[in-house]
Design a protein around this motif. Structure first.
Motif, PDB file in Angstrom:
ATOM      1  N   CYS A   1     -40.260 -82.235 -21.294  1.00 47.19           N
ATOM      2  CA  CYS A   1     -41.356 -83.214 -21.340  1.00 47.19           C
ATOM      3  C   CYS A   1     -40.910 -84.436 -22.118  1.00 47.19           C
ATOM      4  N   TRP A   2     -41.670 -85.490 -21.980  1.00 38.93           N
ATOM      5  CA  TRP A   2     -41.489 -86.683 -22.805  1.00 38.93           C
ATOM      6  C   TRP A   2     -42.429 -86.572 -24.001  1.00 38.93           C
ATOM      7  N   LEU A   3     -41.844 -86.490 -25.188  1.00 32.29           N
ATOM      8  CA  LEU A   3     -42.646 -86.354 -26.408  1.00 32.29           C
ATOM      9  C   LEU A   3     -43.164 -87.717 -26.832  1.00 32.29           C
ATOM     10  N   ILE A   4     -44.462 -87.777 -27.116  1.00 35.51           N
ATOM     11  CA  ILE A   4     -45.125 -89.053 -27.346  1.00 35.51           C
ATOM     12  C   ILE A   4     -46.215 -88.850 -28.393  1.00 35.51           C
ATOM     13  N   PHE A   5     -46.592 -89.896 -29.099  1.00 30.94           N
ATOM     14  CA  PHE A   5     -47.695 -89.788 -30.038  1.00 30.94           C
ATOM     15  C   PHE A   5     -48.956 -89.336 -29.320  1.00 30.94           C
ATOM     16  N   ALA A   6     -49.774 -88.555 -29.993  1.00 30.84           N
ATOM     17  CA  ALA A   6     -51.010 -88.053 -29.394  1.00 30.84           C
ATOM     18  C   ALA A   6     -51.897 -89.199 -28.933  1.00 30.84           C
ATOM     19  N   GLU A   7     -52.038 -90.226 -29.780  1.00 29.44           N
ATOM     20  CA  GLU A   7     -52.934 -91.335 -29.414  1.00 29.44           C
ATOM     21  C   GLU A   7     -52.443 -92.056 -28.150  1.00 29.44           C
ATOM     22  N   SER A   8     -51.119 -92.135 -27.976  1.00 28.70           N
ATOM     23  CA  SER A   8     -50.581 -92.799 -26.783  1.00 28.70           C
ATOM     24  C   SER A   8     -50.814 -91.958 -25.542  1.00 28.70           C
TER      25      SER A   8
ATOM     26  N   PRO B   1     -43.831 -84.053 -17.461  1.00 28.33           N
ATOM     27  CA  PRO B   1     -45.137 -84.308 -18.075  1.00 28.33           C
ATOM     28  C   PRO B   1     -44.954 -84.942 -19.449  1.00 28.33           C
ATOM     29  N   LEU B   2     -46.041 -85.385 -20.030  1.00 27.32           N
ATOM     30  CA  LEU B   2     -46.034 -85.828 -21.417  1.00 27.32           C
ATOM     31  C   LEU B   2     -46.364 -84.628 -22.301  1.00 27.32           C
ATOM     32  N   CYS B   3     -45.841 -84.633 -23.506  1.00 25.35           N
ATOM     33  CA  CYS B   3     -46.257 -83.632 -24.486  1.00 25.35           C
ATOM     34  C   CYS B   3     -46.574 -84.354 -25.793  1.00 25.35           C
ATOM     35  N   PHE B   4     -47.508 -83.806 -26.527  1.00 29.41           N
ATOM     36  CA  PHE B   4     -47.931 -84.429 -27.772  1.00 29.41           C
ATOM     37  C   PHE B   4     -48.421 -83.343 -28.715  1.00 29.41           C
ATOM     38  N   ASP B   5     -48.380 -83.646 -30.004  1.00 31.05           N
ATOM     39  CA  ASP B   5     -48.727 -82.663 -31.025  1.00 31.05           C
ATOM     40  C   ASP B   5     -50.058 -83.004 -31.668  1.00 31.05           C
ATOM     41  N   ILE B   6     -50.816 -81.961 -31.968  1.00 28.32           N
ATOM     42  CA  ILE B   6     -52.123 -82.095 -32.609  1.00 28.32           C
ATOM     43  C   ILE B   6     -52.112 -81.231 -33.862  1.00 28.32           C
ATOM     44  N   PRO B   7     -52.642 -81.721 -34.981  1.00 31.53           N
ATOM     45  CA  PRO B   7     -52.698 -80.897 -36.198  1.00 31.53           C
ATOM     46  C   PRO B   7     -53.234 -79.499 -35.901  1.00 31.53           C
ATOM     47  N   ALA B   8     -52.561 -78.514 -36.462  1.00 33.32           N
ATOM     48  CA  ALA B   8     -52.730 -77.132 -36.019  1.00 33.32           C
ATOM     49  C   ALA B   8     -54.012 -76.473 -36.500  1.00 33.32           C
ATOM     50  N   ARG B   9     -54.817 -77.165 -37.272  1.00 31.64           N
ATOM     51  CA  ARG B   9     -56.090 -76.573 -37.688  1.00 31.64           C
ATOM     52  C   ARG B   9     -57.268 -77.440 -37.242  1.00 31.64           C
ATOM     53  N   SER B  10     -57.089 -78.096 -36.114  1.00 34.29           N
ATOM     54  CA  SER B  10     -58.125 -78.995 -35.608  1.00 34.29           C
ATOM     55  C   SER B  10     -59.216 -78.229 -34.870  1.00 34.29           C
TER      56      SER B  10
END
Length: 892
Positions: free
Chosen positions: A871-878, A700-709
């Motif tokens: 997972c494949w780490l990728i930018f959130a927007e991508s 799968p893809l994985c991506f990070d989101i700011p933790a207080r969103s």
């Protein structure tokens, strides 16, 4: 890299059971069966988690039984942070891969069906000392209505008591659920207390959570745990003559079973094999079954009895009415049947057909039933000649049902013979209840309601079977197809049939309803494949090859394991375990001498590539099963992880590589101290990692989101449903709210949840026992550490993870109705990408754009406990294919 093909085979019966050999040195610590039924289509996921308790590697088995009519559609294993997916291939290609692996001296095997049914699934895998493996199997089935009910059958035999054993069944039917019941051996005695059943109009839930003690005390239970069936029985409301027609995304499915029709009198001829091979219990059970059937004949029925060995014998040479005198005489004849001689199937069926053809009755339905236990040995014995003779005799006027007794019979011959004559074949198992099996089959065809049924769909294309010789009380006709140009305005369904003496037309302009059920296309594929497999039996030459090719194409497209396909499961050959491993990302190996920028991290540390500025390291909490302790970079270059800096990430102005440690409980203090040139560290905003499943890819893809969103989780405007959540800054969500039009608000936090319907607010703490609540169209079921919410065709789960003081929430979308206007993180479709491997790095090609990625790991919180996945780490927007602000602006 070498690959080892794992052994998988299929043989048995029923729905699902996980079995492991009862060994004290390995343990099933979790076993879950999750079945979701929408529109009679059941998707079942079986998840078994096993740990090797030995201090050396050993082979661990996974053994599952599934329904005969089910197609396996997915199998995967999670081993030491890696995912191994089964791939459905054409049987010939799978066999070649199997043969190649064997020739190289590797262990090998394939998943394939036995004959024309999928019955038993078994695989094994070698698991290292003190390591865990998770098996996950998915299968799909269209439930068949028989004698006025649908049955979802679950067979459980874990071969040991399981601490975390759960069966969750969710049923959603737009027509409304008329009744639901739970039967089977696992529903009696002490185990009955482990069953919770909830029914709310169009939805129903069944939970079966037996304790370890309960798993030992049922009738068929013991120290090795449960061994028995759980059968969920239900039916739907039937208030429309034309039935239930649902459309979605250019496909439709039509369930037709009109109520309040008059029964049609029948003409039935029983053709009974009394050859020498029927001696003993077979002939005794046949006599018993015939006597029971004759007792149940309606007085307006007409019937005949023919027995055969090398020759044919009659009770009477014409059909007679089922009055008390004739029934009594026929029972005496049945009781006197004795076995002898050969097997003249051809002449017996021709004589039975003549009896029906020579005694026509207007307003009645004719049926021919054959019972035999062997191949033809007398008279005409060429099977193709028998098929041709019988077809010419019947001429499509009535169905032929073939019952094959035991396993000596040529069942393929009986199946083809019945299909050529609008009937079906059924195997009668030579067990103690064979007489009940015979009687049960007769009950299914005892009450004809319609004959010559023709299903007509103006504006429809690629239809499944539309002509049926007869429709019986308690059964159901199902037709699926595509809607031409997806234009529902020009789609006009109707049914033409004969009921007693009159032709009858079923039509209703308002019977077709748009549905957001995403399974409708799969129902069409399932039915099409099933019926093509039947047709393939009836044809030869080019026509047969054409049907075979189309069946194979659909099986591969929808990932069905069928008689033409196999599932191949591969696993990389195990390499030597090391604390540090060679990364696949850009740059030299991290253990190479002279490299000046290596920092050791525990496996599971989140790594996010920052454009041209290196890597952002995010601390992961250890309570979700990840190895390592929170920490910071020590001045000596040694990884130390005090609790002083929870949730802090650091940008490193230095290009770095991922260094993966093995999965261990606590990060040891003796990690290698490597010479490093320390980069400048500066705090950055902490992030929380999300996973996005990929289509036809194992990672799968994985991506990070700011933790207080604040996140949009799921917005379904057509259903008036809005789910939003706030991240807690460290691990997951600390607050989630669900709004359902017009005025229902459900708010979840770490203390509990509240339900407000605009008038009354109901507060439920997490500590409360299981409870079911309804508010308008919303049904809420509170369990130990999860809440199950159903709104129409949408089903959500809110999980509470963690330990006291470190809890967090995580939303899971278990089922939803496809909606083109859906928005939110949970509504994302599986990613479609192509790997582009370069000498020193890997790109993913997504929508014609190549994106640099790195291989990492992430926790899948949709499981409890969480599962660590690569997972494949990728930018959130991508990953999102949209600006992150599209998902963080909360509205509605």
């Amino acid at each position: 890299m070498e690959r080892t093909v794992l052994q998988v085979s299929i043989f048995g019966l029923l729905l699902a059971f996980g079995t492991t050999q009862p060994k004290n040195d390995w343990e099933i610590y979790s076993f879950h069966i999750n079945s979701t039924v929408t529109g009679r289509y059941a998707t079942t996921v079986i998840t078994s988690r096993v740990v090797n308790r030995k201090d050396e590697s050993q082979e661990i088995d996974f053994h599952v039984r599934i329904p005969k009519n089910a197609f396996i559609s997915k199998f995967r294993m999670f081993i030491d942070g890696q995912v191994y997916d089964g791939v459905v291939k054409a049987k010939e290609a799978a066999q070649q891969q199997y043969s190649d692996a064997v020739s190289r001296g590797e262990s090998a095997g394939i998943v394939s069906s036995v004959g024309r049914t999928l019955e038993e699934f078994k695989t094994s895998v070698t698991v290292a000392a003190l390591k865990k493996v998770t098996f996950e199997l998915t299968h799909e089935e269209l439930l068949k209505r028989t004698l006025g009910k649908y049955e979802l059958q679950i067979h459980a035999r874990p071969m040991q008591p399981v601490k975390d054993f759960k069966v969750d069944v969710y049923i959603q039917e737009n027509a409304g659920i008329n009744f639901i019941d739970v039967k089977g051996g696992l529903s009696t005695g002490a185990l009955a207390n482990a069953i919770v059943k909830t029914h709310a109009d169009k939805q129903a839930w069944v939970y079966f959570y037996p304790t370890e003690d309960q798993q030992k005390v049922c009738d068929s239970c013991g120290e090795e745990g449960m061994n028995g069936d759980l059968v969920i029985v239900y039916d739907v409301n039937r208030d429309r003559s034309l039935g239930d027609i649902k459309t979605s995304s250019g496909y439709f499915v039509h369930h037709f079973a009109p109520s309040q029709l008059q029964r049609i009198p029948k003409n039935v001829v029983f053709v009974i094999d009394k050859s020498g091979s029927m001696h003993g219990k077979k002939i005794e059970q046949t006599r018993t079954a015939l006597i029971h059937i004759l007792n149940d004949m309606a007085e307006d029925d007409f019937f005949g009895l023919i027995t055969f060995d090398s020759s044919v014998s009659y009770w009477k040479r014409e059909l007679v009415q089922a009055n008390s005198q004739n029934v009594r005489s026929a029972k005496e004849f049945a009781g006197s049947i004795r076995e002898q001689g050969g097997t003249n199937i051809n002449q017996a069926l021709l004589d039975g057909s003549s009896m029906l053809n020579e005694n026509p009755r207007k307003g009645s339905a004719s049926i021919l039933i054959l019972l035999t236990d062997g191949d033809p040995t007398s008279g005409v014995t060429n099977l193709e000649k028998i098929n041709a003779n019988v077809m010419e005799a019947i001429q499509g006027k009535f169905p032929l049902y073939c019952l094959g007794f035991g396993f000596d019979v040529n069942f393929n011959f009986l199946e083809k013979l019945s299909l050529l004559n609008n009937g079906v074949a059924r195997r009668i198992y030579a067990d103690a209840d064979a007489d009940l099996q015979l009687k049960g089959f007769y009950d299914e065809v005892a009450n004809p309601l319609l004959t010559d049924v023709t299903m007509i769909y103006n504006g429809g294309a690629n239809l499944t079977q539309t002509n049926f010789s007869q429709h019986y009380n308690g059964s159901e006709i199902v037709v699926a197809g595509q809607i031409t140009d997806n234009n529902i305005e020009t789609f006009v369904p109707r049914v033409v049939a004969i009921s007693r003496n009159a032709s009858i037309i079923f039509s209703d302009k308002n019977s077709t309803t748009k549905s957001t059920d995403s399974n409708i296309q799969r129902v069409w594929a399932y039915l099409t494949v099933k019926q093509l497999l039947d047709k393939e039996l009836q044809y030869s030459g080019d026509e047969k090859e054409k049907m075979k090719n189309e069946t194979l194409r659909l099986s591969l497209k929808y990932n069905f394991v069928t008689p033409l396909t196999s599932m191949v499961v591969t696993k990389p050959t195990k390499e030597k375990t090391e604390v540090l491993h060679k990364p696949s990302e850009e740059g030299p190996p991290p253990h190479r001498r002279g490299h000046s920028g290596v920092v050791a991290l525990p496996r599971g540390s989140a790594i996010s590539t920052q454009a041209r500025v290196g890597i952002s390291y995010r601390q992961e909490r250890p309570n979700v099963g990840m190895a390592g302790l929170p920490g910071q970079i020590g001045l000596q270059g040694q990884a130390r992880y005090p609790d002083a800096l929870p949730g802090i990430s650091y940008d490193m102005d230095h290009p770095m590589k991922v260094v993966d440690f093995p999965m261990i409980g606590i990060l040891p203090t003796f990690l290698p101290i490597l010479p490093v040139t320390l980069p400048t560290l500066r705090p950055v905003e902490p992030e929380i990692r999300f996973l996005l499943q990929a289509k036809n890819q194992s990672l799968p893809l994985c991506f990070d989101i700011p933790a207080r969103s604040m996140l949009q989780l799921l917005h379904l405007p057509s259903a008036g449903l809005f789910l939003n959540g706030a991240l807690d800054g460290i691990r997951g969500f600390h607050w989630i709210t669900l709004n359902v039009s017009p005025n229902i608000i459900i708010t979840f936090d770490l203390v509990g949840f509240s339900i407000n319907d605009g008038q009354v607010s109901h507060i439920v703490p997490w500590q409360r026992d299981q409870e079911t609540m309804t508010a308008g169209s919303v049904t809420v079921i509170k369990r130990d550490k999860e809440v199950d919410i159903a709104v129409g065709g949408t089903r959500l789960i809110i999980l509470r993870h963690g330990i006291t003081g470190e809890e967090f929430l995580w939303p899971v979308l278990r089922q939803w109705s496809s909606d083109n206007n859906a928005r939110g993180i949970l509504a994302l479709k599986p990613a479609i990408y192509e790997e582009v491997h370069q000498p020193l790095y890997t790109n993913l090609k997504i929508k014609d754009q190549e994106i640099r990625v790195s291989r990492s790991v992430a926790a899948d919180y949709s499981f409890s406990p969480a599962v660590i996945l690569p997972c494949w780490l990728i930018f959130a927007e991508s990953a999102l294919q949209a600006p992150l602000t599209d998902f963080t602006h909360v509205s509605g």
